[in-house]
Design a protein around this motif. Structure first.
Motif, PDB file in Angstrom:
ATOM      1  N   ASN A 134       0.830  -1.211   0.000  1.00 39.70           N
ATOM      2  CA  ASN A 134       0.000   0.000   0.000  1.00 39.70           C
ATOM      3  C   ASN A 134       0.864   1.260   0.000  1.00 39.70           C
ATOM      4  N   LYS A 135       1.921   1.249   0.797  1.00 38.24           N
ATOM      5  CA  LYS A 135       2.803   2.408   0.880  1.00 38.24           C
ATOM      6  C   LYS A 135       3.582   2.618  -0.412  1.00 38.24           C
ATOM      7  N   ALA A 136       3.952   1.528  -1.078  1.00 40.86           N
ATOM      8  CA  ALA A 136       4.639   1.642  -2.368  1.00 40.86           C
ATOM      9  C   ALA A 136       3.746   2.340  -3.391  1.00 40.86           C
ATOM     10  N   LEU A 137       2.479   1.946  -3.434  1.00 41.02           N
ATOM     11  CA  LEU A 137       1.539   2.559  -4.372  1.00 41.02           C
ATOM     12  C   LEU A 137       1.318   4.029  -4.057  1.00 41.02           C
ATOM     13  N   GLU A 138       1.213   4.362  -2.790  1.00 43.83           N
ATOM     14  CA  GLU A 138       1.044   5.766  -2.386  1.00 43.83           C
ATOM     15  C   GLU A 138       2.216   6.610  -2.877  1.00 43.83           C
ATOM     16  N   LYS A 139       3.410   6.079  -2.703  1.00 45.75           N
ATOM     17  CA  LYS A 139       4.616   6.835  -3.037  1.00 45.75           C
ATOM     18  C   LYS A 139       4.749   7.079  -4.535  1.00 45.75           C
ATOM     19  N   ILE A 140       4.403   6.088  -5.326  1.00 38.06           N
ATOM     20  CA  ILE A 140       4.732   6.152  -6.755  1.00 38.06           C
ATOM     21  C   ILE A 140       3.680   6.882  -7.588  1.00 38.06           C
ATOM     22  N   ARG A 141       2.504   7.152  -7.027  1.00 41.39           N
ATOM     23  CA  ARG A 141       1.420   7.729  -7.824  1.00 41.39           C
ATOM     24  C   ARG A 141       1.787   9.067  -8.463  1.00 41.39           C
ATOM     25  N   SER A 142       2.603   9.852  -7.811  1.00 36.70           N
ATOM     26  CA  SER A 142       2.956  11.169  -8.371  1.00 36.70           C
ATOM     27  C   SER A 142       4.093  11.088  -9.379  1.00 36.70           C
ATOM     28  N   TYR A 143       4.715   9.925  -9.525  1.00 34.65           N
ATOM     29  CA  TYR A 143       5.851   9.775 -10.434  1.00 34.65           C
ATOM     30  C   TYR A 143       5.377   9.322 -11.814  1.00 34.65           C
ATOM     31  N   SER A 144       4.706  10.233 -12.495  1.00 34.22           N
ATOM     32  CA  SER A 144       4.211   9.958 -13.842  1.00 34.22           C
ATOM     33  C   SER A 144       4.903  10.878 -14.842  1.00 34.22           C
ATOM     34  N   ILE A 145       4.902  10.471 -16.097  1.00 29.25           N
ATOM     35  CA  ILE A 145       5.476  11.293 -17.162  1.00 29.25           C
ATOM     36  C   ILE A 145       4.750  12.628 -17.244  1.00 29.25           C
ATOM     37  N   GLU A 146       3.432  12.607 -17.062  1.00 31.17           N
ATOM     38  CA  GLU A 146       2.670  13.856 -17.107  1.00 31.17           C
ATOM     39  C   GLU A 146       3.152  14.823 -16.025  1.00 31.17           C
ATOM     40  N   ASN A 147       3.388  14.325 -14.813  1.00 26.31           N
ATOM     41  CA  ASN A 147       3.881  15.182 -13.738  1.00 26.31           C
ATOM     42  C   ASN A 147       5.334  15.598 -13.964  1.00 26.31           C
ATOM     43  N   MET A 148       6.089  14.727 -14.605  1.00 29.01           N
ATOM     44  CA  MET A 148       7.474  15.042 -14.954  1.00 29.01           C
ATOM     45  C   MET A 148       7.519  16.229 -15.920  1.00 29.01           C
ATOM     46  N   VAL A 149       6.656  16.213 -16.916  1.00 25.24           N
ATOM     47  CA  VAL A 149       6.562  17.318 -17.881  1.00 25.24           C
ATOM     48  C   VAL A 149       6.077  18.587 -17.191  1.00 25.24           C
ATOM     49  N   LYS A 150       5.064  18.444 -16.357  1.00 26.71           N
ATOM     50  CA  LYS A 150       4.515  19.602 -15.650  1.00 26.71           C
ATOM     51  C   LYS A 150       5.588  20.279 -14.810  1.00 26.71           C
ATOM     52  N   ALA A 151       6.405  19.481 -14.133  1.00 24.71           N
ATOM     53  CA  ALA A 151       7.477  20.042 -13.306  1.00 24.71           C
ATOM     54  C   ALA A 151       8.485  20.792 -14.165  1.00 24.71           C
ATOM     55  N   HIS A 152       8.878  20.198 -15.291  1.00 29.31           N
ATOM     56  CA  HIS A 152       9.821  20.878 -16.193  1.00 29.31           C
ATOM     57  C   HIS A 152       9.280  22.229 -16.647  1.00 29.31           C
ATOM     58  N   MET A 153       8.017  22.243 -17.098  1.00 23.67           N
ATOM     59  CA  MET A 153       7.456  23.480 -17.633  1.00 23.67           C
ATOM     60  C   MET A 153       7.212  24.512 -16.535  1.00 23.67           C
ATOM     61  N   ASN A 154       6.809  24.069 -15.357  1.00 22.13           N
ATOM     62  CA  ASN A 154       6.618  25.009 -14.245  1.00 22.13           C
ATOM     63  C   ASN A 154       7.927  25.679 -13.860  1.00 22.13           C
ATOM     64  N   ILE A 155       8.985  24.896 -13.854  1.00 26.79           N
ATOM     65  CA  ILE A 155      10.307  25.438 -13.511  1.00 26.79           C
ATOM     66  C   ILE A 155      10.751  26.451 -14.557  1.00 26.79           C
ATOM     67  N   ILE A 156      10.593  26.081 -15.826  1.00 31.02           N
ATOM     68  CA  ILE A 156      10.998  26.975 -16.911  1.00 31.02           C
ATOM     69  C   ILE A 156      10.221  28.300 -16.846  1.00 31.02           C
ATOM     70  N   GLU A 157       8.914  28.197 -16.694  1.00 31.40           N
ATOM     71  CA  GLU A 157       8.063  29.383 -16.751  1.00 31.40           C
ATOM     72  C   GLU A 157       8.199  30.274 -15.520  1.00 31.40           C
ATOM     73  N   SER A 158       8.678  29.717 -14.418  1.00 29.74           N
ATOM     74  CA  SER A 158       8.786  30.517 -13.191  1.00 29.74           C
ATOM     75  C   SER A 158      10.212  30.963 -12.902  1.00 29.74           C
ATOM     76  N   SER A 159      11.149  30.597 -13.766  1.00 27.97           N
ATOM     77  CA  SER A 159      12.557  30.913 -13.518  1.00 27.97           C
ATOM     78  C   SER A 159      13.133  31.725 -14.655  1.00 27.97           C
ATOM     79  N   ILE A 160      14.128  32.494 -14.336  1.00 30.82           N
ATOM     80  CA  ILE A 160      14.876  33.240 -15.365  1.00 30.82           C
ATOM     81  C   ILE A 160      16.109  32.427 -15.721  1.00 30.82           C
ATOM     82  N   VAL A 161      16.129  31.899 -16.922  1.00 27.66           N
ATOM     83  CA  VAL A 161      17.248  31.050 -17.365  1.00 27.66           C
ATOM     84  C   VAL A 161      18.308  31.908 -18.039  1.00 27.66           C
TER      85      VAL A 161
END
Length: 366
Positions: free
Chosen positions: A339-366
């Motif tokens: 049960n704990k393994a499933l809880e932990k891994i649910r947020s580790y999706s490609i969709e969330n991976m992309v969202k994190a990349h784009m959020n970082i880019i859009e909120s940061s000055i590169v």
């Protein structure tokens, strides 16, 4: 939409999935140094580029999955809103970084993992020269951030993302399959429904520590079966003990075929001596498997809460591997860990991976 250039080494399946999702959020061009690695099975193939422009440089091979190509300079001269380097230690990437350093072109390094090593002075400064040249760093976790900062990254500009090979739908589908009839699946696979099953999915090479799992398996009787998926028969013959009847080698399987083994298993073990990440840990957890791995597996260090959803053991410690397997098999322990393994891994999706990349880019000055 922003114009993004992403440089990496080869079109591996999980990266193409990520790029197809990333391409929905920006005008993405991905430059691959070469077509494939030498140490991968021929069935280990990627899907088509659906949402991004794909360029393969066909560079001069400089290793199993590394290439040198001066053609990258042609693409660096174009106008981009963001440039991301995904494999910063290849000859082509180092050429690209040096070019951008000279011409003051800002870029991002995206790192899947990394361990600080006892480098000599020259090696340390070479790594620092290239890693510190970026303006911002995407990091797969705290261990990776420590690595990047050690080699010159700005700690305040290291941003975390959930590194994975799984889509949301795969995680949900795998989670739902946890309660499927293991007996039926095991019968299909030719595995006794009455035994405990330990699974590993790995290349059979020294770095992966499969020899350690073979030795640990000798500590158990026929009530525990050890299944090793991956590699070639010739590799297997170098480490197999013919007297060990509770050990089975299944060879290479496709991603779809491996799913049945995850469903049939009780615990997943990756006794690696070093894995810069270890995506099989993500996969195993998405099927609700407790995971046992070592303190030299970045995925384990990021995803496993020791004793909660698995165990972290020291490298090369056969007794610790044996003890951790026995702990998982303690009554009521496995279900809670699942049960704990499933809880932990649910947020580790490609969709969330992309969202994190784009959020970082859009909120940061590169």
């Amino acid at each position: 939409m922003k114009k993004v250039l992403f440089l990496t080494n080869i079109p591996s399946p999980y990266r193409v999935e990520f790029f197809n999702e990333l391409g929905k959020t920006c005008r993405l061009t991905v430059v691959f140094e070469g077509k494939k690695a030498l140490d991968r099975h021929e069935k280990w193939m990627s899907g088509p580029p659906d949402t991004f422009h794909c360029v393969i440089l066909n560079g001069l091979r400089a290793g199993s999955d590394q290439f040198l190509s001066f053609k990258i300079l042609k693409y660096l001269r174009k106008k981009w809103d963001y440039i991301i380097i995904g494999m910063y230690s290849t000859p082509t990437a180092m050429l690209a970084i040096e070019y951008m350093r000279i011409y003051n072109i800002k870029f991002i390094i995206s790192a899947d993992g990394g361990f600080i090593k006892d480098d000599g002075m020259l090696r340390y400064y070479i790594k620092k020269h290239f890693i510190s040249a970026a303006s911002l760093w995407f990091s797969s976790g705290n261990e990776t951030s420590r690595y990047l900062v050690h080699y010159g990254a700005d700690r305040n500009k290291c941003f975390l993302f959930p590194f994975t090979s799984l889509r949301n739908r795969e995680i949900e589908r795998n989670a739902k399959s946890v309660n499927e009839d293991k007996g039926r699946i095991r019968k299909y696979l030719g595995i006794s429904p009455d035994c405990k099953m330990v699974l590993t999915v790995s290349q059979i090479i020294e770095r992966k520590g499969i020899d350690l799992l073979v030795e640990a398996s000798k500590k158990f009787g026929e009530e525990v079966v050890f299944i090793i998926v991956g590699g070639e028969k010739a590799d297997w013959l170098n480490i197999k003990d013919d007297k060990n009847d509770n050990l089975r080698f299944e060879g290479f399987k496709t991603k779809e075929e491996i799913g049945d083994y995850y469903r049939a298993a009780d615990v997943f073990v990756l006794p690696t001596r070093e894995d810069i990440w270890g995506l099989v840990v993500n996969e195993a957890m998405s099927y609700g498997l407790p995971v046992i791995t070592t303190n030299r597996c970045v995925a384990g260090l990021e995803l496993i809460d020791n004793g909660i959803n698995g165990y972290i053991v020291e490298i090369n410690d056969i007794q610790a591997i044996e003890a951790a397997i026995r702990h998982v098999f303690i009554q009521n322990s496995k279900q809670e860990m699942s049960n704990k393994a499933l809880e932990k891994i649910r947020s580790y999706s490609i969709e969330n991976m992309v969202k994190a990349h784009m959020n970082i880019i859009e909120s940061s000055i590169v």
